[in-house]
Motif scaffolding. Sequence first.
Motif, PDB file in Angstrom:
ATOM      1  N   LEU A 118      68.300 -38.789 -10.945  1.00 30.83           N
ATOM      2  CA  LEU A 118      68.773 -39.307  -9.661  1.00 30.83           C
ATOM      3  C   LEU A 118      68.490 -40.799  -9.604  1.00 30.83           C
ATOM      4  O   LEU A 118      67.334 -41.218  -9.476  1.00 30.83           O
ATOM      5  CB  LEU A 118      68.081 -38.547  -8.527  1.00 30.83           C
ATOM      6  CG  LEU A 118      68.200 -37.006  -8.635  1.00 30.83           C
ATOM      7  CD1 LEU A 118      67.423 -36.315  -7.526  1.00 30.83           C
ATOM      8  CD2 LEU A 118      69.652 -36.555  -8.627  1.00 30.83           C
ATOM      9  N   ALA A 119      69.546 -41.579  -9.740  1.00 32.32           N
ATOM     10  CA  ALA A 119      69.411 -43.034  -9.783  1.00 32.32           C
ATOM     11  C   ALA A 119      69.545 -43.619  -8.380  1.00 32.32           C
ATOM     12  O   ALA A 119      69.781 -42.903  -7.410  1.00 32.32           O
ATOM     13  CB  ALA A 119      70.478 -43.607 -10.704  1.00 32.32           C
ATOM     14  N   ARG A 120      69.384 -44.946  -8.287  1.00 32.35           N
ATOM     15  CA  ARG A 120      69.577 -45.613  -7.000  1.00 32.35           C
ATOM     16  C   ARG A 120      71.056 -45.689  -6.650  1.00 32.35           C
ATOM     17  O   ARG A 120      71.425 -45.670  -5.480  1.00 32.35           O
ATOM     18  CB  ARG A 120      68.975 -47.029  -7.060  1.00 32.35           C
ATOM     19  CG  ARG A 120      67.441 -47.001  -7.138  1.00 32.35           C
ATOM     20  CD  ARG A 120      66.883 -48.284  -7.719  1.00 32.35           C
ATOM     21  NE  ARG A 120      65.426 -48.222  -7.862  1.00 32.35           N
ATOM     22  CZ  ARG A 120      64.809 -47.679  -8.923  1.00 32.35           C
ATOM     23  NH1 ARG A 120      65.512 -47.133  -9.928  1.00 32.35           N
ATOM     24  NH2 ARG A 120      63.493 -47.668  -8.982  1.00 32.35           N
ATOM     25  N   SER A 121      71.887 -45.782  -7.696  1.00 27.53           N
ATOM     26  CA  SER A 121      73.334 -45.854  -7.479  1.00 27.53           C
ATOM     27  C   SER A 121      73.991 -44.546  -7.906  1.00 27.53           C
ATOM     28  O   SER A 121      73.522 -43.872  -8.833  1.00 27.53           O
ATOM     29  CB  SER A 121      73.929 -47.003  -8.294  1.00 27.53           C
ATOM     30  OG  SER A 121      73.726 -46.764  -9.674  1.00 27.53           O
ATOM     31  N   ALA A 122      75.087 -44.207  -7.235  1.00 25.38           N
ATOM     32  CA  ALA A 122      75.860 -43.006  -7.597  1.00 25.38           C
ATOM     33  C   ALA A 122      76.272 -43.088  -9.072  1.00 25.38           C
ATOM     34  O   ALA A 122      76.171 -42.109  -9.820  1.00 25.38           O
ATOM     35  CB  ALA A 122      77.103 -42.903  -6.716  1.00 25.38           C
ATOM     36  N   ASP A 154      69.755 -53.434  -8.392  1.00 25.93           N
ATOM     37  CA  ASP A 154      69.533 -52.275  -7.519  1.00 25.93           C
ATOM     38  C   ASP A 154      68.064 -51.878  -7.398  1.00 25.93           C
ATOM     39  O   ASP A 154      67.701 -51.087  -6.523  1.00 25.93           O
ATOM     40  CB  ASP A 154      70.341 -51.066  -8.005  1.00 25.93           C
ATOM     41  CG  ASP A 154      71.837 -51.220  -7.719  1.00 25.93           C
ATOM     42  OD1 ASP A 154      72.195 -52.055  -6.871  1.00 25.93           O
ATOM     43  OD2 ASP A 154      72.643 -50.510  -8.360  1.00 25.93           O
ATOM     44  N   ILE A 184      65.733 -47.451  -2.067  1.00 25.14           N
ATOM     45  CA  ILE A 184      66.313 -46.141  -2.392  1.00 25.14           C
ATOM     46  C   ILE A 184      65.429 -45.462  -3.423  1.00 25.14           C
ATOM     47  O   ILE A 184      65.071 -46.069  -4.436  1.00 25.14           O
ATOM     48  CB  ILE A 184      67.751 -46.299  -2.954  1.00 25.14           C
ATOM     49  CG1 ILE A 184      68.657 -46.974  -1.915  1.00 25.14           C
ATOM     50  CG2 ILE A 184      68.324 -44.955  -3.389  1.00 25.14           C
ATOM     51  CD1 ILE A 184      70.057 -47.265  -2.429  1.00 25.14           C
ATOM     52  N   TRP A 185      65.106 -44.212  -3.181  1.00 27.78           N
ATOM     53  CA  TRP A 185      64.295 -43.457  -4.130  1.00 27.78           C
ATOM     54  C   TRP A 185      65.103 -43.141  -5.389  1.00 27.78           C
ATOM     55  O   TRP A 185      66.321 -42.915  -5.326  1.00 27.78           O
ATOM     56  CB  TRP A 185      63.796 -42.161  -3.504  1.00 27.78           C
ATOM     57  CG  TRP A 185      62.925 -41.361  -4.435  1.00 27.78           C
ATOM     58  CD1 TRP A 185      61.589 -41.528  -4.646  1.00 27.78           C
ATOM     59  CD2 TRP A 185      63.332 -40.293  -5.296  1.00 27.78           C
ATOM     60  NE1 TRP A 185      61.131 -40.639  -5.587  1.00 27.78           N
ATOM     61  CE2 TRP A 185      62.185 -39.864  -6.003  1.00 27.78           C
ATOM     62  CE3 TRP A 185      64.560 -39.665  -5.550  1.00 27.78           C
ATOM     63  CZ2 TRP A 185      62.219 -38.830  -6.937  1.00 27.78           C
ATOM     64  CZ3 TRP A 185      64.605 -38.637  -6.486  1.00 27.78           C
ATOM     65  CH2 TRP A 185      63.439 -38.223  -7.170  1.00 27.78           C
ATOM     66  N   ALA A 186      64.425 -43.113  -6.538  1.00 27.59           N
ATOM     67  CA  ALA A 186      65.061 -42.711  -7.798  1.00 27.59           C
ATOM     68  C   ALA A 186      64.018 -41.970  -8.627  1.00 27.59           C
ATOM     69  O   ALA A 186      62.822 -42.223  -8.510  1.00 27.59           O
ATOM     70  CB  ALA A 186      65.564 -43.934  -8.556  1.00 27.59           C
TER      71      ALA A 186
END
Lengths: 219, 219
Positions: free
Chosen positions: A92-96, A176, A181-183
Amino acid sequence: MSNFSISSKNKVMRGPKRASYDVDTVYKIIDDHFLCHIGYVYQKEVIVIPTAYGRVEDKIYIHGSLKNRMLLSLLEAKNANLTITHLDGLVLARSAFHHSANYRSATIFGKVKRVDDPALKMKALKCILNHMINGHWDNIRKPNDKELKATLVLEITMEAASAKIRAEGPNDEPQDYNLPIWAGVIPIKQVALPALSDNLINENIRIPEEVNRYINNNR
Amino acid sequence: MSNFSISSKNKVMRGPKRASYDVDTVYKIIDDHFLCHIGYVYQKEVIVIPTAYGRVEDKIYIHGSLKNRMLLSLLEAKNANLTITHLDGLVLARSAFHHSANYRSATIFGKVKRVDDPALKMKALKCILNHMINGHWDNIRKPNDKELKATLVLEITMEAASAKIRAEGPNDEPQDYNLPIWAGVIPIKQVALPALSDNLINENIRIPEEVNRYINNNR
């Protein structure tokens, strides 16, 4: 260390840094599972089916009924491709855009042959069963002549193969990393739960050591 | 309750008692996973690849790079077949012949179309990401124009499908029930382990509720 030779067929095109052609790496991915997805062509369309397999050296064995459409189509095509996938995590990254999965997969290309000799057929079935639970073949009733005749066994001799492995955290765009944002990674694992004995089992019959070992190794 | 129409393509030939063409049954199997195996033809050979997907009604969405050989081959073929498999258990019978697995699988045949409209493309990517972790799309940075342009999205409209489900203990031959051999099922489950935050995460950033919910639901 030996490698599968690389051709346009098995060359990993997307994400080549994650690719491996090392024979031991491919064999390990094969041996850590017993279920593959195999593709065949029927009436000009591709069909993908999950099936059990076993491996002895560079041979993969699969089996089924004499009328199994997938097996008969592979025999006719003379070639088979199968893929084994272990899902190891959600990335699960910060960006889609950089969302991904951690996995180990092997894609195998081979020549298909029908196994007719009863002794070889028996060996292949032993290999498939022991691939599921190592050593369990010795605990159970072996196939009789009628069952052996009713089983179609195919041998797939590996001619080319590739592995693809992703085993790391998210790779986000440099800008990013400052976003709030969680990653991270959610590890995913396939586990075995305690064995459920058949209702009709006599209570004096114990769960075999091989079955308990499998469960302990896959908790 | 509605059913997919049955043709020679999707009719389950082996073990028809385990087959279902019920739309809701097929959709449930699709929605309980996010990874499928898809087959395509390259230089006259079938290749099977694992890939992520999402579903909206009768559409399945898959995506990848603009140069992804699998996606380009499917676009050219105009048809796609993909299979989703949940492994639920090892079925250990008294006889080798009756060994099996418990599973839920869905095989889907569809027409392939490229998604070009940026708004629809964004919707498809949202659907694929939320299929992995429900609701997580709202937590992360959405694709920018450059990323959107660098992504090829395919829409597969389901035309036929079948499900196959085995969920029971071993079925041995009547005369084998008296043998002193153990039989039963080892349940198999895919589980999520606690999330591992990226090393570069600021410690004030908490794991999102959607991620924790996913882990709790998949323990």
